[in-house]
Design a protein around this motif. Sequence first.
Motif, PDB file in Angstrom:
ATOM      1  N   ARG A  92      87.168   0.680  28.853  1.00 38.30           N
ATOM      2  CA  ARG A  92      85.991   0.959  29.682  1.00 38.30           C
ATOM      3  C   ARG A  92      86.369   1.383  31.094  1.00 38.30           C
ATOM      4  O   ARG A  92      85.769   2.294  31.663  1.00 38.30           O
ATOM      5  N   ALA A  93      87.384   0.730  31.665  1.00 37.93           N
ATOM      6  CA  ALA A  93      87.631   0.872  33.097  1.00 37.93           C
ATOM      7  C   ALA A  93      88.690   1.904  33.450  1.00 37.93           C
ATOM      8  O   ALA A  93      88.648   2.470  34.542  1.00 37.93           O
ATOM      9  N   ARG A  94      89.632   2.148  32.552  1.00 38.93           N
ATOM     10  CA  ARG A  94      90.713   3.080  32.890  1.00 38.93           C
ATOM     11  C   ARG A  94      90.180   4.512  33.007  1.00 38.93           C
ATOM     12  O   ARG A  94      89.364   4.945  32.187  1.00 38.93           O
ATOM     13  N   PHE A 129      97.501  18.030  38.668  1.00 37.16           N
ATOM     14  CA  PHE A 129      96.066  18.281  38.576  1.00 37.16           C
ATOM     15  C   PHE A 129      95.356  17.335  39.544  1.00 37.16           C
ATOM     16  O   PHE A 129      95.431  16.112  39.397  1.00 37.16           O
ATOM     17  N   ASP A 130      94.692  17.882  40.547  1.00 36.66           N
ATOM     18  CA  ASP A 130      94.015  17.092  41.579  1.00 36.66           C
ATOM     19  C   ASP A 130      92.532  16.934  41.249  1.00 36.66           C
ATOM     20  O   ASP A 130      91.879  17.883  40.806  1.00 36.66           O
ATOM     21  N   TRP A 131      92.021  15.735  41.481  1.00 41.02           N
ATOM     22  CA  TRP A 131      90.605  15.465  41.251  1.00 41.02           C
ATOM     23  C   TRP A 131      90.249  14.206  42.028  1.00 41.02           C
ATOM     24  O   TRP A 131      91.094  13.637  42.725  1.00 41.02           O
ATOM     25  N   GLU A 132      89.028  13.779  41.982  1.00 36.93           N
ATOM     26  CA  GLU A 132      88.644  12.560  42.675  1.00 36.93           C
ATOM     27  C   GLU A 132      87.561  11.828  41.895  1.00 36.93           C
ATOM     28  O   GLU A 132      86.876  12.403  41.043  1.00 36.93           O
ATOM     29  N   ARG A 133      87.424  10.550  42.205  1.00 38.03           N
ATOM     30  CA  ARG A 133      86.412   9.716  41.553  1.00 38.03           C
ATOM     31  C   ARG A 133      85.863   8.728  42.565  1.00 38.03           C
ATOM     32  O   ARG A 133      86.620   8.154  43.357  1.00 38.03           O
ATOM     33  N   SER A 134      84.564   8.525  42.541  1.00 43.03           N
ATOM     34  CA  SER A 134      83.919   7.535  43.403  1.00 43.03           C
ATOM     35  C   SER A 134      83.798   6.211  42.666  1.00 43.03           C
ATOM     36  O   SER A 134      83.462   6.176  41.469  1.00 43.03           O
ATOM     37  N   TYR A 135      84.098   5.118  43.374  1.00 43.39           N
ATOM     38  CA  TYR A 135      84.037   3.775  42.809  1.00 43.39           C
ATOM     39  C   TYR A 135      83.053   2.923  43.590  1.00 43.39           C
ATOM     40  O   TYR A 135      83.060   2.929  44.835  1.00 43.39           O
ATOM     41  N   ASP A 166      82.077  -3.033  42.102  1.00 43.22           N
ATOM     42  CA  ASP A 166      82.198  -3.622  40.766  1.00 43.22           C
ATOM     43  C   ASP A 166      83.074  -2.767  39.857  1.00 43.22           C
ATOM     44  O   ASP A 166      83.849  -3.306  39.045  1.00 43.22           O
ATOM     45  N   GLU A 167      82.963  -1.449  39.961  1.00 39.21           N
ATOM     46  CA  GLU A 167      83.791  -0.580  39.128  1.00 39.21           C
ATOM     47  C   GLU A 167      85.268  -0.740  39.461  1.00 39.21           C
ATOM     48  O   GLU A 167      86.116  -0.773  38.564  1.00 39.21           O
ATOM     49  N   TRP A 168      85.584  -0.849  40.742  1.00 35.01           N
ATOM     50  CA  TRP A 168      86.977  -0.992  41.129  1.00 35.01           C
ATOM     51  C   TRP A 168      87.543  -2.334  40.676  1.00 35.01           C
ATOM     52  O   TRP A 168      88.656  -2.419  40.144  1.00 35.01           O
ATOM     53  N   LEU A 169      86.759  -3.400  40.858  1.00 30.21           N
ATOM     54  CA  LEU A 169      87.226  -4.720  40.449  1.00 30.21           C
ATOM     55  C   LEU A 169      87.301  -4.841  38.929  1.00 30.21           C
ATOM     56  O   LEU A 169      88.077  -5.650  38.405  1.00 30.21           O
ATOM     57  N   ASP A 170      86.513  -4.051  38.206  1.00 28.83           N
ATOM     58  CA  ASP A 170      86.585  -4.055  36.750  1.00 28.83           C
ATOM     59  C   ASP A 170      87.907  -3.459  36.280  1.00 28.83           C
ATOM     60  O   ASP A 170      88.489  -3.909  35.287  1.00 28.83           O
ATOM     61  N   GLN A 171      88.421  -2.470  36.999  1.00 37.14           N
ATOM     62  CA  GLN A 171      89.663  -1.820  36.596  1.00 37.14           C
ATOM     63  C   GLN A 171      90.894  -2.632  36.954  1.00 37.14           C
ATOM     64  O   GLN A 171      91.877  -2.660  36.211  1.00 37.14           O
ATOM     65  N   LEU A 172      90.873  -3.320  38.084  1.00 37.41           N
ATOM     66  CA  LEU A 172      92.086  -3.975  38.572  1.00 37.41           C
ATOM     67  C   LEU A 172      92.750  -4.908  37.559  1.00 37.41           C
ATOM     68  O   LEU A 172      93.977  -4.886  37.421  1.00 37.41           O
ATOM     69  N   VAL A 185      93.272 -12.444  43.870  1.00 40.16           N
ATOM     70  CA  VAL A 185      93.538 -11.027  44.104  1.00 40.16           C
ATOM     71  C   VAL A 185      92.227 -10.244  44.172  1.00 40.16           C
ATOM     72  O   VAL A 185      92.018  -9.410  45.066  1.00 40.16           O
ATOM     73  N   LEU A 186      91.316 -10.508  43.229  1.00 39.09           N
ATOM     74  CA  LEU A 186      90.061  -9.767  43.177  1.00 39.09           C
ATOM     75  C   LEU A 186      89.184 -10.071  44.391  1.00 39.09           C
ATOM     76  O   LEU A 186      88.485  -9.184  44.893  1.00 39.09           O
ATOM     77  N   GLU A 187      89.237 -11.305  44.872  1.00 41.63           N
ATOM     78  CA  GLU A 187      88.456 -11.655  46.060  1.00 41.63           C
ATOM     79  C   GLU A 187      88.914 -10.834  47.264  1.00 41.63           C
ATOM     80  O   GLU A 187      88.101 -10.284  48.012  1.00 41.63           O
ATOM     81  N   GLY A 188      90.232 -10.725  47.446  1.00 41.82           N
ATOM     82  CA  GLY A 188      90.747  -9.953  48.560  1.00 41.82           C
ATOM     83  C   GLY A 188      90.430  -8.476  48.432  1.00 41.82           C
ATOM     84  O   GLY A 188      90.049  -7.817  49.409  1.00 41.82           O
ATOM     85  N   ALA A 189      90.565  -7.933  47.224  1.00 46.10           N
ATOM     86  CA  ALA A 189      90.268  -6.522  47.006  1.00 46.10           C
ATOM     87  C   ALA A 189      88.781  -6.246  47.199  1.00 46.10           C
ATOM     88  O   ALA A 189      88.384  -5.230  47.788  1.00 46.10           O
ATOM     89  N   GLY A 190      87.940  -7.155  46.710  1.00 49.86           N
ATOM     90  CA  GLY A 190      86.499  -6.975  46.852  1.00 49.86           C
ATOM     91  C   GLY A 190      86.049  -7.012  48.300  1.00 49.86           C
ATOM     92  O   GLY A 190      85.186  -6.225  48.711  1.00 49.86           O
ATOM     93  N   ALA A 191      86.653  -7.903  49.090  1.00 49.81           N
ATOM     94  CA  ALA A 191      86.303  -7.982  50.507  1.00 49.81           C
ATOM     95  C   ALA A 191      86.647  -6.676  51.219  1.00 49.81           C
ATOM     96  O   ALA A 191      85.912  -6.216  52.108  1.00 49.81           O
ATOM     97  N   ALA A 192      87.769  -6.063  50.822  1.00 50.43           N
ATOM     98  CA  ALA A 192      88.160  -4.809  51.452  1.00 50.43           C
ATOM     99  C   ALA A 192      87.175  -3.697  51.127  1.00 50.43           C
ATOM    100  O   ALA A 192      86.831  -2.883  51.992  1.00 50.43           O
TER     101      ALA A 192
END
Length: 279
Positions: free
Chosen positions: A35-37, A211-217, A220-226, A243-250
């Motif tokens: 789902r997340a990758r 190949f260059d591209w971008e994605r918006s997160y 919740d989507e970012w923390l789902d992938q980590l 780890v997820l708490e620190g990433a989510g705060a950022a």
Amino acid sequence: MPTISSAGAPSPDSDPHRHRQVAESFGVDAERYDRARPRYPDAMVDRIVAASPGPAVLDVGCGTGIEARQFQAAGCEVLGVEPDARMAGFARRTGVEVEVARFEDWDAAGRVFDAVVAGTAWHWVDPVAGAAKAVRVLRPGGRLAVFWHVFQLPPEVAEAFGEVYRRVVPDSPFAFQGSGDALEGYQPLFAKAADGIREVGGFGDPEQWRFDWERSYTRDEWLDQLPTSGALTRLPPDRLAEVLEGAGAAVDALGGGFTMPYATVVVTAARAGAGAGAL
């Protein structure tokens, strides 16, 4: 998972393929992984298909079948090889044929392919033994194409993640490169793949395609992938939560989301033809 270039890229000095316990840990949550990758650019898939002599594709470390399904959609016949039976089972349920084995040990049983691909997986394969196996199962003109996502985290997220990552996972076989140039940090990994191809012989000169591209997160989507990162799949729940708490705060500090620039890089070479005298 080297999709996290500045937060979990395998160190080029750590020989990630020797860390089998990490390589075979992703199936702990195969559904989340699938789902997340992130998927791979269609332009990349199309270029690999166009540069191959036919539609038979062997997908090394196919995981849940993310890139396998993309190659199927492009008209290819795909066989996956995957060491984690849980990941292989998920891929089969999505319509991908998979055999469970380490690629270095896998028995091709006389089968040959037009392309051997590996999506965010070749670092788990011995680069010389893997290239040697690939040259044996590719028909003349067939293509080896191994590829990775590289992304550049926003500096605020990278620094916050780096602080908590180094504190919680100090003994990881992954290197954290902070907010530096992510693509530059991955070049030793690409070079190791290319060196393995050259050492084995039987291939033309390795190339890099980008190949260059971008994605918006969202947060919740970012923390789902980590948690699907190889750096984090084996953490106990309390350390993962830290780890997820620190990433989510950022991410919260950025307003709850961000846009990530990606570069998907392919290291690729064609098997020499029967008349080239390379084999």
